[in-house]
Design a protein around this motif. Structure first.
Motif, PDB file in Angstrom:
ATOM      1  N   HIS A  22     -46.497 -26.341 -37.479  1.00 26.48           N
ATOM      2  CA  HIS A  22     -46.920 -25.323 -36.525  1.00 26.48           C
ATOM      3  C   HIS A  22     -46.312 -23.961 -36.816  1.00 26.48           C
ATOM      4  O   HIS A  22     -46.918 -22.944 -36.527  1.00 26.48           O
ATOM      5  N   GLY A  23     -45.106 -23.956 -37.369  1.00 28.35           N
ATOM      6  CA  GLY A  23     -44.445 -22.682 -37.656  1.00 28.35           C
ATOM      7  C   GLY A  23     -44.913 -22.038 -38.936  1.00 28.35           C
ATOM      8  O   GLY A  23     -44.709 -20.843 -39.155  1.00 28.35           O
ATOM      9  N   GLY A  24     -45.531 -22.825 -39.807  1.00 18.91           N
ATOM     10  CA  GLY A  24     -46.049 -22.280 -41.057  1.00 18.91           C
ATOM     11  C   GLY A  24     -44.980 -21.913 -42.072  1.00 18.91           C
ATOM     12  O   GLY A  24     -45.255 -21.168 -43.011  1.00 18.91           O
ATOM     13  N   LEU A  25     -43.767 -22.423 -41.906  1.00 21.42           N
ATOM     14  CA  LEU A  25     -42.694 -22.098 -42.843  1.00 21.42           C
ATOM     15  C   LEU A  25     -42.771 -22.974 -44.083  1.00 21.42           C
ATOM     16  O   LEU A  25     -43.306 -24.083 -44.040  1.00 21.42           O
ATOM     17  N   SER A  26     -42.202 -22.486 -45.156  1.00 22.30           N
ATOM     18  CA  SER A  26     -42.111 -23.296 -46.366  1.00 22.30           C
ATOM     19  C   SER A  26     -41.066 -24.387 -46.141  1.00 22.30           C
ATOM     20  O   SER A  26     -40.254 -24.319 -45.220  1.00 22.30           O
ATOM     21  N   VAL A  27     -41.088 -25.380 -47.013  1.00 19.32           N
ATOM     22  CA  VAL A  27     -40.145 -26.491 -46.900  1.00 19.32           C
ATOM     23  C   VAL A  27     -38.711 -25.976 -47.001  1.00 19.32           C
ATOM     24  O   VAL A  27     -37.835 -26.361 -46.210  1.00 19.32           O
ATOM     25  N   ILE A  28     -38.455 -25.088 -47.949  1.00 14.88           N
ATOM     26  CA  ILE A  28     -37.098 -24.548 -48.130  1.00 14.88           C
ATOM     27  C   ILE A  28     -36.653 -23.766 -46.903  1.00 14.88           C
ATOM     28  O   ILE A  28     -35.524 -23.929 -46.427  1.00 14.88           O
ATOM     29  N   SER A  29     -37.523 -22.924 -46.365  1.00 14.98           N
ATOM     30  CA  SER A  29     -37.166 -22.150 -45.170  1.00 14.98           C
ATOM     31  C   SER A  29     -36.885 -23.060 -43.983  1.00 14.98           C
ATOM     32  O   SER A  29     -35.936 -22.842 -43.232  1.00 14.98           O
ATOM     33  N   ALA A  30     -37.728 -24.084 -43.811  1.00 16.74           N
ATOM     34  CA  ALA A  30     -37.528 -25.018 -42.701  1.00 16.74           C
ATOM     35  C   ALA A  30     -36.218 -25.773 -42.851  1.00 16.74           C
ATOM     36  O   ALA A  30     -35.481 -25.957 -41.872  1.00 16.74           O
ATOM     37  N   LEU A  31     -35.897 -26.205 -44.058  1.00 23.08           N
ATOM     38  CA  LEU A  31     -34.635 -26.904 -44.281  1.00 23.08           C
ATOM     39  C   LEU A  31     -33.442 -25.992 -44.011  1.00 23.08           C
ATOM     40  O   LEU A  31     -32.451 -26.417 -43.410  1.00 23.08           O
ATOM     41  N   CYS A  32     -33.532 -24.739 -44.449  1.00 18.40           N
ATOM     42  CA  CYS A  32     -32.431 -23.785 -44.209  1.00 18.40           C
ATOM     43  C   CYS A  32     -32.242 -23.525 -42.717  1.00 18.40           C
ATOM     44  O   CYS A  32     -31.113 -23.528 -42.221  1.00 18.40           O
ATOM     45  N   LEU A  33     -33.341 -23.304 -41.996  1.00 19.69           N
ATOM     46  CA  LEU A  33     -33.229 -23.062 -40.554  1.00 19.69           C
ATOM     47  C   LEU A  33     -32.708 -24.296 -39.818  1.00 19.69           C
ATOM     48  O   LEU A  33     -31.923 -24.172 -38.873  1.00 19.69           O
ATOM     49  N   ASN A  34     -33.128 -25.474 -40.241  1.00 18.17           N
ATOM     50  CA  ASN A  34     -32.613 -26.700 -39.641  1.00 18.17           C
ATOM     51  C   ASN A  34     -31.115 -26.838 -39.891  1.00 18.17           C
ATOM     52  O   ASN A  34     -30.357 -27.259 -39.015  1.00 18.17           O
ATOM     53  N   PHE A  35     -30.675 -26.476 -41.087  1.00 16.75           N
ATOM     54  CA  PHE A  35     -29.247 -26.551 -41.422  1.00 16.75           C
ATOM     55  C   PHE A  35     -28.441 -25.568 -40.569  1.00 16.75           C
ATOM     56  O   PHE A  35     -27.402 -25.926 -40.014  1.00 16.75           O
ATOM     57  N   VAL A  36     -28.921 -24.340 -40.438  1.00 17.50           N
ATOM     58  CA  VAL A  36     -28.227 -23.333 -39.619  1.00 17.50           C
ATOM     59  C   VAL A  36     -28.185 -23.778 -38.157  1.00 17.50           C
ATOM     60  O   VAL A  36     -27.167 -23.616 -37.478  1.00 17.50           O
ATOM     61  N   SER A  37     -29.279 -24.362 -37.690  1.00 15.88           N
ATOM     62  CA  SER A  37     -29.310 -24.879 -36.326  1.00 15.88           C
ATOM     63  C   SER A  37     -28.262 -25.974 -36.141  1.00 15.88           C
ATOM     64  O   SER A  37     -27.561 -26.012 -35.124  1.00 15.88           O
TER      65      SER A  37
END
Length: 117
Positions: A22-37
């Protein structure tokens, strides 16, 4: 401990799929944001342990946090899930996935010091 880990894995997978789908992020971006979260959760835990809150204060903080999750789920997530349901099998699957996330939380609360009278 195992129930908490089980719940966290399910939550992080759901966050990842939400960010990529739904967010349309790339896999790398999603993994980075999940890690920061995840790091923000760790920072919050360190602050709570360092501040030496009473069990009543921690219970109140957890109650407020639960209210935030319920508000987001009721106002943002449930209407989108309902709109996406085409078949009765989808509804059954969504209930099963809810249980998959809720049961570990309930198991943790069975022997939780903040929940005892």
């Amino acid at each position: 401990m195992a129930a908490t880990l089980y719940h966290e894995i399910a939550q992080e997978l759901a966050d990842f799929f939400l960010l990529t789908g739904h967010g349309g992020l790339s896999v790398i971006s999603a993994l980075c944001l999940n890690f920061v979260s995840g790091l923000s959760v760790l920072l919050g835990a360190i602050i709570v342990v360092a501040a030496n809150f009473t069990t009543e204060a921690i219970g109140a903080i957890l109650g407020i946090a639960a209210g935030v999750y319920i508000h987001v789920a009721a106002s943002e997530c449930v209407p989108r899930i309902d709109a996406a349901m085409d078949r009765w099998q989808d509804r059954v699957l969504s209930v099963l996935m809810f249980a998959l996330g809720a049961i570990p939380i309930g198991l943790v609360l069975l022997n939780h010091e903040h929940c005892e009278g």
